[in-house]
Write a protein that holds these residues in place. Structure first.
Motif, PDB file in Angstrom:
ATOM      1  N   THR A  10      19.081 -28.379  23.183  1.00 24.23           N
ATOM      2  CA  THR A  10      18.831 -28.057  21.780  1.00 24.23           C
ATOM      3  C   THR A  10      17.531 -28.694  21.301  1.00 24.23           C
ATOM      4  O   THR A  10      17.008 -29.619  21.927  1.00 24.23           O
ATOM      5  CB  THR A  10      19.963 -28.586  20.881  1.00 24.23           C
ATOM      6  OG1 THR A  10      19.990 -30.014  21.027  1.00 24.23           O
ATOM      7  CG2 THR A  10      21.304 -28.019  21.277  1.00 24.23           C
ATOM      8  N   MET A  40      15.015 -20.933  12.941  1.00 20.78           N
ATOM      9  CA  MET A  40      15.671 -20.574  14.202  1.00 20.78           C
ATOM     10  C   MET A  40      17.159 -20.332  13.943  1.00 20.78           C
ATOM     11  O   MET A  40      17.718 -20.894  13.002  1.00 20.78           O
ATOM     12  CB  MET A  40      15.471 -21.680  15.232  1.00 20.78           C
ATOM     13  CG  MET A  40      14.009 -21.798  15.650  1.00 20.78           C
ATOM     14  SD  MET A  40      13.671 -23.291  16.547  1.00 20.78           S
ATOM     15  CE  MET A  40      14.084 -22.794  18.167  1.00 20.78           C
ATOM     16  N   THR A  91      19.602 -25.065  18.074  1.00 21.58           N
ATOM     17  CA  THR A  91      19.196 -23.932  18.904  1.00 21.58           C
ATOM     18  C   THR A  91      18.743 -24.433  20.278  1.00 21.58           C
ATOM     19  O   THR A  91      17.998 -25.403  20.385  1.00 21.58           O
ATOM     20  CB  THR A  91      18.002 -23.197  18.247  1.00 21.58           C
ATOM     21  OG1 THR A  91      18.291 -23.042  16.862  1.00 21.58           O
ATOM     22  CG2 THR A  91      17.762 -21.857  18.890  1.00 21.58           C
TER      23      THR A  91
END
Ligand code: ADP
Length: 604
Positions: A452, A485, A491
Motif C-alpha cells: 500500500t 486513488m 491503495t
C-alpha cells in the motif's frame, strides 16, 4: 566431502528428536527381523501336525549363551504355538507401523527445521552483502539458489536421515535374522554385495556433477524468467518475444537433458541389484535343495532365509538410492555454502562506535576509488567538504563519478584509498546502522514495494502512525494524488510502483525520506527523468525535504543547483572547478560549457 559434516551440523539443535527417531527406526528394523524369524515356526510347527512341542527359538547370540524364545514375548498363559505365532505376527506389524510412521514424521521435522535454518542463514547473508555482490549475482540466480537448491538439500536431508536410519537398522537386523537361519548360506549370498556397491558408488560422483549442472540451468532459467517479466516492456518494444522465447527454450532443453541424465544415472543401480539378486536366489535354491533332502535344513528355515534375503535386497537398493540423493544434495549445497562463506560483506569492525548525532560535516580526504575487480580509477584523490546545513551540488558529464561519490557516503562501497569522515570520524570506524540512520536518499528511480501507499511511505520509519505518514505525504505534495486513488493510502501501488507516474513515485520516495527525517540527504538526479510539470511539483516537495538538512545533490539540470552553497564540477574522477553558480557560469570552464549546452538543448 566436507559438506557432509557441515550439513549434518545443522541437525545438532534437534538432537533430541533425532535421537528419538533413531530409536524408533531401530524398532522398525527389529520388527522386520522378528517377522522373518516367525516364518520357520509357521512351516515347521504350525503346518506340521505331529511336530514336537519344544520351545521356539527366535534369536540366539552364539558365544554369550543368550537366547530369545517366542514364549518370552507372550503374555502369561499363552502356550499354544498357533496363538503365539498369531500374536507375534500382529505385534511385529503393529510395532513396525507405529514406529515407522512416527519415526518418519519426527525425522522429517528435523530435516525441515534444519533446512529452514540454512535458508534463513543464506537469506541473511545475502541481505548483508555489499553492492558488488548484487552486481555479480543475478536476481534469478539468487532466487533459484535460495529456493531450489535448498529444496534439494531438504529432500536429501529428510530422505537421507529417514531412509538411512530405517534401512540401516533393517539391514542390520535382517542380517542377524539371515545368519540365524544358516550362516554358510548367508556368506555365499552376501558375497555378491561388492558387485552391487562398487558401481553404485562410482555412479554417485557423476550424479553430483549432473546435479550441479541441473542447478546451474535452473538458475539460468530463473534469471531469464525474472528479467523478461520485469523487462516485459523492453521485450515488447523491440519485438523480441521470439528471441526471448527461444532463449528460454534453449535453456529449458538443456535443463531437461540434464534432468534426464540424472534419471538415467540414479535408476541404474536398481536393475543391477535385482539382476544380482535373481542370480543369487537361483544359485541358493540349487544348493538348498540338496541341503533340505539331506536333512541339514528345514523347509521353514529355508523359506525364512529366502524371504529375509529378498527383504534385504530392498533396503540395500534403498541405501544405494540414498547415496545418490545424497550426492544430489552435495551438488546443491556447494553453491549454498559458497554464499554462506562469502566474507566480502561490509560489516562493523570490532569496536565500531555508534554515530549518535551529526553536527559538523562530511569530509572527503584524498578519496580514491576503484570498483571491485576493475582497474579504472573512478575517483582520483577527491578532497571535499560538506559542512552541516550546506547544500553541495555535484555536476559534471555523465560517467564523471557523481553517483559513485553518493554511494560512498552510506558505505555501499568502501573507499580504495583516503578516507571519508563524518564529524571527524572515519566512516569505517562507525556502526553501519547508526551511519545509515543519519542518511536519507532519493535516487532517480527509488524502489517501491508492491504494497500500500501507506506501507511504502512508512518504510522510512518502522512503527510510524498513519498521522505521521499523512503529514509526510502532505509535505511531499503527495496528499492530493493519493486522495484521488481508489483506496487512498490503502491503495496497492503495483510492483515497483507501476501504477504511478514518475513524478508520483518520486513524491512517495520523498515522503518516505521525510518520514525517516535523517540529517544528511543525498539526492541523486532525483528529477532528471521527469517532465517539466511533474518536475515543478517534485521540486516543491524536495524544497520541503531539503529544509534544515545537509544535502549532497547530484543534478543533470543546472537549474536545480543554482541555489547550492557550493558547486563541485567533476570531470573524469577529478574536481575540475568549485564555486557558486554566479562565479562558475562566467568562469570560462567546464561549468560554463555545460550550462551553455543545456540552453542550446532547451532552445532546440
Ligand atoms: P556519473 O554518476 O557521473 O554518471 P558514475 O559514478 O555512475 O558516473 O560512474 C563513474 C564511472 O564508474 C563510470 O566510468 C562507470 O562506468 C563506472 N562504474 C559505475 N558503476 C560501476 C560499477 N558498479 N562497477 C564498475 N564500474 C562502475
Amino acid at each position: 566431502m566436507s559438506e557432509v559434516p557441515r550439513l549434518l551440523r545443522y541437525t545438532k539443535p534437534y538432537a533430541l528428536p533425532l535421537g528419538a527417531s533413531i530409536i524408533l527406526m531401530s524398532f522398525v528394523g527389529a520388527s522386520q527381523a522378528l517377522m522373518v524369524r516367525l516364518i520357520p515356526p509357521v512351516f515347521d510347527r504350525v503346518l506340521l501336525p505331529n511336530s514336537p512341542n519344544t520351545p521356539v527359538e527366535l534369536f540366539k547370540v552364539p558365544g554369550f549363551g543368550w537366547k530369545l524364545y517366542l514364549s518370552d514375548l507372550m503374555p502369561a498363559g499363552v502356550h499354544d504355538i498357533w496363538t503365539s505365532v498369531f500374536i507375534g505376527i500382529v505385534f511385529a506389524f503393529l510395532l513396525k507401523g507405529v514406529c515407522d510412521y512416527s519415526g518418519n514424521y519426527i525425522i522429517n521435522y528435523v530435516g525441515f527445521s534444519a533446512v529452514t535454518d540454512i535458508r534463513q542463514q543464506v537469506f541473511d547473508r545475502v541481505l548483508h552483502q555489499d553492492a558488488s555482490f548484487f552486481q555479480e549475482n543475478s536476481t534469478g540466480g539468487l532466487m533459484s539458489s535460495i529456493m531450489n537448491d535448498i529444496d534439494k538439500i531438504q529432500v536429501a536431508v529428510s530422505h537421507l536421515l529417514a531412509d538411512w536410519f530405517r534401512q540401516f537398522f533393517t539391514v542390520t537386523f535382517l542380517l542377524a535374522a539371515v545368519l540365524q537361519a544358516n550362516w554358510r548360506l548367508s556368506v555365499v549370498a552376501l558375497s555378491v554385495l561388492p558387485f552391487v556397491l562398487v558401481p553404485t558408488l562410482r555412479l554417485g560422483r557423476r550424479i553430483r556433477r549432473t546435479t550441479r549442472r541441473t542447478q546451474d540451468y535452473t538458475a539460468e532459467l530463473n534469471t531469464i524468467l525474472q528479467e523478461t517479466i520485469s523487462g516485459h516492456q523492453v521485450v515488447k518494444t523491440f519485438g523480441n518475444e521470439d528471441i526471448e522465447s527461444n532463449r528460454f527454450l534453449e535453456t529449458a532443453r538443456r535443463l531437461k537433458r540434464s534432468n534426464l541424465r540424472y534419471v538415467a544415472q540414479q535408476a541404474l543401480p536398481s536393475p543391477l541389484i535385482e539382476f544380482f539378486a535373481a542370480l543369487t536366489i537361483v544359485g541358493l535354491l540349487a544348493y538348498a535343495r540338496t541341503q533340505v533332502t539331506k536333512g541339514g535344513l528345514t523347509a521353514g528355515e529355508f523359506s525364512a532365509f529366502v524371504i529375509a534375503l529378498m527383504m534385504l535386497y530392498e533396503p540395500v537398493k534403498r541405501l544405494t538410492g540414498i547415496h545418490n540423493f545424497f550426492q544430489q544434495a552435495l551438488g546443491a549445497s556447494q553453491r549454498v555454502f559458497e554464499y554462506l562463506d562469502r566474507d566480502r560483506i561490509v560489516s562493523d569492525k570490532p569496536g565500531a562506535v555508534k554515530l549518535a548525532k551529526f553536527e559538523k560535516g562530511v569530509r572527503f580526504e584524498k578519496v580514491t576509488f576503484r570498483y571491485p575487480k576493475t582497474s579504472e580509477i573512478v575517483l582520483d584523490a577527491i578532497d571535499l567538504d560538506v559542512n552541516a546545513g550546506e547544500i553541495v551540488a555535484i555536476v559534471g558529464p555523465s560517467g564523471a563519478g557523481k553517483t559513485t561519490i553518493a554511494n560512498l557516503v552510506p558505505r555501499f562501497y568502501d573507499v580504495t584509498e583516503g578516507a571519508i569522515r563524518i564529524d571527524g570520524r572515519d566512516l569505517r570506524d562507525l556502526q553501519i546502522e547508526s551511519l545509515r540512520s543519519k542518511i536519507g536518499i532519493v535516487a532517480q528511480d527509488t524502489f517501491l514495494f508492491n504494497d500500500t501507499v501507506a506501507a511504502n511511505i512508512g518504510y522510512g520509519r518502522p512503527g510510524a502512525t498513519l498521522e505521521d505518514i499523512r503529514s509526510a505525504a502532505r509535505s511531499a505534495m503527495a496528499e492530493g494524488f493519493i486522495g484521488q486513488m481508489p483506496l487512498g493510502f490503502d491503495t496497492i501501488i503495483g510492483e515497483r510502483g507501476q501504477k504511478l507516474s514518475g513524478g508520483q513515485r518520486q513524491r512517495i520516495a520523498i515522503a518516505r525520506a521525510l518520514l525517516k527525517n535523517a540529517p544528511i540527504l543525498i539526492l541523486d538526479e532525483a528529477t532528471s527523468h521527469l517532465d517539466t510539470e511533474s518536475e515543478s511539483q517534485v521540486q516543491g516537495a524536495l524544497a520541503n525535504l531539503m529544509a534544515n538538512r545537509t544535502v549532497i545533490v547530484i543534478a543533470h539540470r543546472l537549474s536545480t543547483v543554482r541555489k547550492a552553497d557550493k558547486i563541485i564540477v567533476l570531470d573524469r574522477g577529478k574536481i575540475a572547478e568549485t564555486g557558486k553558480h554566479e562565479a562558475l557560469v562566467n568562469g570560462g570552464g567546464l561549468y560554463q560549457r555545460l550550462h551553455e549546452l543545456q540552453y542550446l538543448e532547451a532552445d532546440a
